[in-house]
Scaffold this active site. Structure first.
Site, PDB file in Angstrom:
ATOM      1  N   ASP A 192      36.910  41.277  34.536  1.00  0.00           N
ATOM      2  CA  ASP A 192      35.745  39.427  34.545  1.00  0.00           C
ATOM      3  C   ASP A 192      36.261  38.624  33.391  1.00  0.00           C
ATOM      4  O   ASP A 192      35.437  39.247  31.957  1.00  0.00           O
ATOM      5  CB  ASP A 192      34.665  39.802  34.600  1.00  0.00           C
ATOM      6  CG  ASP A 192      33.680  38.709  34.849  1.00  0.00           C
ATOM      7  OD1 ASP A 192      34.364  37.308  34.869  1.00  0.00           O
ATOM      8  OD2 ASP A 192      32.594  38.633  35.345  1.00  0.00           O
ATOM      9  N   SER A 204      40.205  35.599  41.625  1.00  0.00           N
ATOM     10  CA  SER A 204      40.420  35.579  42.796  1.00  0.00           C
ATOM     11  C   SER A 204      41.709  34.306  43.346  1.00  0.00           C
ATOM     12  O   SER A 204      42.141  34.041  43.422  1.00  0.00           O
ATOM     13  CB  SER A 204      39.381  35.978  43.420  1.00  0.00           C
ATOM     14  OG  SER A 204      38.450  34.863  44.163  1.00  0.00           O
ATOM     15  N   ASN A 239      34.706  34.058  43.004  1.00  0.00           N
ATOM     16  CA  ASN A 239      35.792  33.025  43.757  1.00  0.00           C
ATOM     17  C   ASN A 239      35.472  31.773  43.057  1.00  0.00           C
ATOM     18  O   ASN A 239      35.778  30.802  43.362  1.00  0.00           O
ATOM     19  CB  ASN A 239      34.962  32.607  45.335  1.00  0.00           C
ATOM     20  CG  ASN A 239      36.221  32.228  45.656  1.00  0.00           C
ATOM     21  OD1 ASN A 239      36.684  31.737  46.606  1.00  0.00           O
ATOM     22  ND2 ASN A 239      37.981  32.728  45.502  1.00  0.00           N
TER      23      ASN A 239
END
Ligand code: 4NP
Length: 154
Positions: free
Chosen positions: A123, A15, A11
């Site tokens: 990622d 996101s 997070n």
């Protein structure tokens, strides 16, 4: 109000960007939705987004610097109408946590779209800055698809 939750691992990279982009697009399109984000891990709880995500968002006039990381909680399944995950690992983790069909059906891969071949937003944490531009572009398309779906009541 329709509520959307964006979920990744920490997070702090993906996101928060997804949240910022969807908030901007929903405002521009007069869509009254609430957007938040969370991580499946609690590693960065309370932290600002990664500076590289803040910087790439700023390039596109989006301020995500006031966001703070939080961990996903199972109550989010009740609170949110739709939960978009960034990759297949987040997907598996939330599928493990949801407790009935209604909750499990709220989870979707954000790139799960006929036009997207790679279903994971990579990622970018251990990579370079160009990785952040790449995920921005992926998320921009994905969030436009979400706006289009909502406008068509899909
Ligand atoms: P995110 O990226 O899931 O997009 O926020 C990551 C942030 C931190 C770590 C991994 C991924 N970490 O290993 O701390």
């Amino acid at each position: 109000m329709y509520k959307v939750l964006m979920v990744c691992l920490g997070n702090i990279c993906r996101s928060p960007l997804a949240q910022g982009i969807l908030e901007k697009k929903s405002k521009e399109n007069n869509l009254k939705i609430h957007v938040d984000s969370a991580g499946t891990s609690g590693w960065h709880v309370g932290s600002k987004p990664d500076q590289r995500s803040i910087d790439v968002a700023e390039k596109f006039n989006i301020d995500i610097s006031k966001q703070r990381a939080r961990k996903f909680i199972t109550y989010d399944f009740k609170e949110y109408d739709k939960i978009y995950v960034m990759d297949t690992s987040n997907y598996k983790e939330l599928l493990r946590l949801c407790s009935n069909e209604k909750e499990c059906y709220k989870i979707a891969l954000i790139l799960d779209d006929k036009n997207q071949k790679n279903l994971s937003v990579p990622d970018p944490y251990y990579g370079q800055e160009d990785g952040f531009i790449k995920i921005y572009n992926l998320l921009d398309i994905a969030c436009q698809n979400i706006v289009n779906k909502l406008q068509n009541n899909e």
